[in-house]
Design a protein around this motif. Structure first.
Motif, short mmCIF file in Angstrom:
data_model
loop_
_atom_site.label_atom_id
_atom_site.label_comp_id
_atom_site.label_asym_id
_atom_site.label_seq_id
_atom_site.Cartn_x
_atom_site.Cartn_y
_atom_site.Cartn_z
N ASP A 60 21.15 10.24 -44.61
CA ASP A 60 20.19 9.63 -45.54
C ASP A 60 20.23 10.37 -46.89
O ASP A 60 20.59 11.54 -46.95
CB ASP A 60 18.77 9.73 -44.98
N ASP A 61 19.81 9.70 -47.95
CA ASP A 61 19.66 10.25 -49.30
C ASP A 61 21.01 10.59 -49.93
O ASP A 61 21.52 11.70 -49.79
CB ASP A 61 18.74 11.48 -49.30
N LEU A 62 21.56 9.64 -50.64
CA LEU A 62 22.89 9.77 -51.23
C LEU A 62 23.00 10.97 -52.17
O LEU A 62 22.10 11.25 -52.95
CB LEU A 62 23.22 8.50 -52.01
N MET A 63 24.14 11.67 -52.08
CA MET A 63 24.43 12.77 -52.98
C MET A 63 25.32 12.28 -54.12
O MET A 63 26.34 11.64 -53.88
CB MET A 63 25.14 13.91 -52.22
N ASP A 64 24.94 12.56 -55.35
CA ASP A 64 25.69 12.07 -56.50
C ASP A 64 27.06 12.71 -56.61
O ASP A 64 27.31 13.80 -56.09
CB ASP A 64 24.91 12.33 -57.79
N GLN A 65 27.93 12.04 -57.36
CA GLN A 65 29.28 12.55 -57.57
C GLN A 65 29.26 13.89 -58.31
O GLN A 65 29.97 14.83 -57.96
CB GLN A 65 30.10 11.53 -58.37
N ILE A 66 28.46 13.96 -59.37
CA ILE A 66 28.32 15.20 -60.13
C ILE A 66 26.83 15.45 -60.35
O ILE A 66 26.36 15.61 -61.47
CB ILE A 66 29.12 15.14 -61.44
N GLY A 67 26.09 15.47 -59.25
CA GLY A 67 24.65 15.66 -59.29
C GLY A 67 24.25 17.12 -59.22
O GLY A 67 25.05 17.99 -58.88
N ALA A 68 22.98 17.37 -59.51
CA ALA A 68 22.48 18.75 -59.53
C ALA A 68 22.54 19.38 -58.14
O ALA A 68 22.81 20.58 -58.01
CB ALA A 68 21.05 18.77 -60.06
N THR A 69 22.28 18.60 -57.10
CA THR A 69 22.30 19.16 -55.74
C THR A 69 23.72 19.61 -55.38
O THR A 69 23.91 20.71 -54.83
CB THR A 69 21.80 18.12 -54.72
N PHE A 70 24.72 18.81 -55.70
CA PHE A 70 26.10 19.20 -55.43
C PHE A 70 26.48 20.46 -56.21
O PHE A 70 27.05 21.41 -55.66
CB PHE A 70 27.05 18.05 -55.79
N ILE A 87 27.11 8.01 -38.04
CA ILE A 87 28.50 8.44 -38.18
C ILE A 87 28.51 9.72 -39.02
O ILE A 87 28.42 9.67 -40.26
CB ILE A 87 29.36 7.35 -38.84
N LEU A 88 28.61 10.88 -38.38
CA LEU A 88 28.49 12.16 -39.07
C LEU A 88 29.55 12.38 -40.14
O LEU A 88 29.21 12.87 -41.23
CB LEU A 88 28.52 13.31 -38.06
N PRO A 89 30.84 12.10 -39.92
CA PRO A 89 31.84 12.38 -40.96
C PRO A 89 31.54 11.68 -42.30
O PRO A 89 31.81 12.25 -43.36
CB PRO A 89 33.14 11.85 -40.35
N ILE A 90 30.97 10.48 -42.24
CA ILE A 90 30.63 9.78 -43.49
C ILE A 90 29.32 10.33 -44.05
O ILE A 90 29.21 10.61 -45.25
CB ILE A 90 30.49 8.26 -43.24
N SER A 91 28.35 10.52 -43.20
CA SER A 91 27.03 10.95 -43.64
C SER A 91 27.03 12.37 -44.19
O SER A 91 26.39 12.65 -45.20
CB SER A 91 26.02 10.83 -42.49
N ALA A 92 27.75 13.28 -43.55
CA ALA A 92 27.79 14.67 -44.00
C ALA A 92 28.52 14.79 -45.33
O ALA A 92 28.20 15.66 -46.16
CB ALA A 92 28.46 15.55 -42.95
N TYR A 93 29.51 13.94 -45.56
CA TYR A 93 30.28 13.96 -46.80
C TYR A 93 29.45 13.46 -47.99
O TYR A 93 29.53 14.02 -49.10
CB TYR A 93 31.53 13.09 -46.64
N ALA A 94 28.65 12.44 -47.78
CA ALA A 94 28.07 11.71 -48.91
C ALA A 94 26.56 11.81 -49.04
O ALA A 94 26.01 11.33 -50.03
CB ALA A 94 28.46 10.24 -48.81
N PHE A 95 25.87 12.43 -48.08
CA PHE A 95 24.41 12.40 -48.09
C PHE A 95 23.80 13.79 -47.95
O PHE A 95 24.40 14.69 -47.37
CB PHE A 95 23.90 11.49 -46.98
N LYS A 96 22.57 13.91 -48.47
CA LYS A 96 21.87 15.19 -48.44
C LYS A 96 21.27 15.49 -47.07
O LYS A 96 21.03 16.64 -46.73
CB LYS A 96 20.76 15.21 -49.49
N HIS A 97 20.97 14.43 -46.29
CA HIS A 97 20.27 14.65 -45.02
C HIS A 97 20.94 13.90 -43.88
O HIS A 97 20.38 12.95 -43.32
CB HIS A 97 18.80 14.20 -45.16
N PRO A 98 22.15 14.31 -43.49
CA PRO A 98 22.76 13.79 -42.27
C PRO A 98 22.10 14.47 -41.07
O PRO A 98 21.21 15.32 -41.24
CB PRO A 98 24.23 14.19 -42.41
N THR A 99 22.55 14.15 -39.87
CA THR A 99 21.99 14.83 -38.70
C THR A 99 22.34 16.31 -38.69
O THR A 99 21.62 17.13 -38.13
CB THR A 99 22.51 14.19 -37.40
N LYS A 100 23.45 16.67 -39.34
CA LYS A 100 23.86 18.07 -39.45
C LYS A 100 24.41 18.30 -40.85
O LYS A 100 25.37 17.65 -41.25
CB LYS A 100 24.93 18.41 -38.40
N ILE A 101 23.78 19.23 -41.61
CA ILE A 101 24.25 19.54 -42.96
C ILE A 101 25.39 20.54 -42.86
O ILE A 101 25.23 21.64 -42.32
CB ILE A 101 23.10 20.11 -43.82
#
Length: 348
Positions: free
Chosen positions: A183-193, A319-333
């Protein structure tokens, strides 16, 4: 290869950038794919994405062709691509908690009748639904996830509402044989990244971080949602940054304020303090200025195409491989490099 048929929940700035991006990269002169990390994912290119339905509540968007709605007020993302008529009419969805005391001054609700969302998704042939509602619209996000299940669609949750990383929701999508991503998309060049990348690098060099914060100021409707900034969004961002360090530190991330004249621009401020060799203190300050909406485009193009791969493989649930790559709150960060490696292996 067949088109990837996508439904959009919310036709705001992020949706505008996403739709424009698909047409931008269809231009034969843009085939260098500047701005994309993965032009080809599993044989799919950005131009393979087809938008088949969309939902919103705003007057000036509802009832209009998607090509017009993406540029309608209060959207203020810059135009960077010509979008021809799509023959996709934006339908009226439920308001629910999509507006708060701040955003209701920016959005006038269309008076037309709400449609049966699940039925419209089925009629359109949508196979993937992308949730781009405002961050504070938690009830509406959950409701649309239900509609996606009814319609038999995979669900990508770009908002901070906990859906994909909730075991109960993941189980329901698994039982329906559908992927749920977020959940919660991570930007391409965002502050969180950027914040995570700097902290990871400092930690690897033996630096001890004691305090750090990340603050954002923007002029888009997302920034106007003050409740979101001090609610779920801040908790998720802070949790994501804390996961970067193997020890406890004082961390605050995700506090946002609204400055209307900034338009779709966002200014992010990162401050870090700690000690290094011999207990010597240091402070580091960074300022990042971006246009908000395009920051989501590249990552969403990756996620949509990877989700199509998951559908083709008949994989379901979170789907962890997609969620962990692109989102701030997957099941496992996961650490950034580990998440990216997992994603690349998944889409090969």
């Amino acid at each position: 290869m067949p088109k990837i048929k996508v439904g959009l929940i919310g036709v705001g700035n992020c949706a505008s950038a996403l739709v424009q991006g698909v047409y931008y990269y269809r231009d034969s002169e843009k085939k260098k794919y500047t701005g994309l990390r993965y032009p080809n994912i599993g044989g799919f290119y950005p131009e393979d994405i087809e938008f088949v339905c969309a939902f919103d509540i705003a007057e000036g968007k509802v009832g209009k062709d998607l090509s017009e709605a993406i540029f309608a007020s209060p959207n203020n993302v810059q135009k960077f691509a010509d979008v021809p008529k799509t023959d996709v009419i934006v339908f009226k969805g439920p308001v629910m908690d999509g507006l708060n005391e701040y955003t209701k001054n920016l959005v006038k609700v269309d008076p037309s009748k709400e449609v049966d969302v699940a039925e419209k998704l089925k009629e359109s042939g949508a196979e993937i639904v992308v949730n781009l509602l405002p961050g504070g619209a938690q009830k509406a996000s959950l409701w649309y996830a239900e509609e996606a299940l009814k319609a038999g669609c995979a669900f990508i949750n770009a908002t901070p509402t906990i859906i994909a990383s909730d075991s109960k929701w993941s189980k329901r999508f698994y039982e329906a044989r559908l992927p749920v991503i977020g959940d919660d998309l991570m930007d391409q060049i965002g502050a969180t990244f950027i914040h995570r990348a700097v902290l990871e690098a400092l930690n690897k060099r033996g630096v001890l971080i004691s305090e750090t914060y990340q603050l954002d100021v923007g002029g888009g409707t997302e920034s106007a949602d003050i409740e979101r900034a001090w609610g779920t969004k801040r908790k998720i961002k802070t949790k994501t940054i804390k996961s970067t360090l193997p020890y406890m530190a004082s961390i605050v991330a995700g506090s946002t304020d609204f400055v209307e004249f900034l338009g779709n621009r966002r200014d992010s401020f990162i401050w870090i303090s700690g000690i290094y060799f011999g207990g010597a203190p240091f402070e580091l300050e960074l300022r990042l200025t971006t246009f908000d909406a395009p920051n989501a485009g590249s990552i969403l193009l990756d996620v949509i195409r990877a989700t199509k791969i998951a559908l083709n493989r008949r994989e379901a649930g979170h789907i962890l491989p997609i969620s962990a790559y692109a989102f701030k709150h997957p099941t496992k960060i996961l650490p950034i490099n580990e998440a990216e490696k997992l994603f690349e292996e998944y889409v090969k």
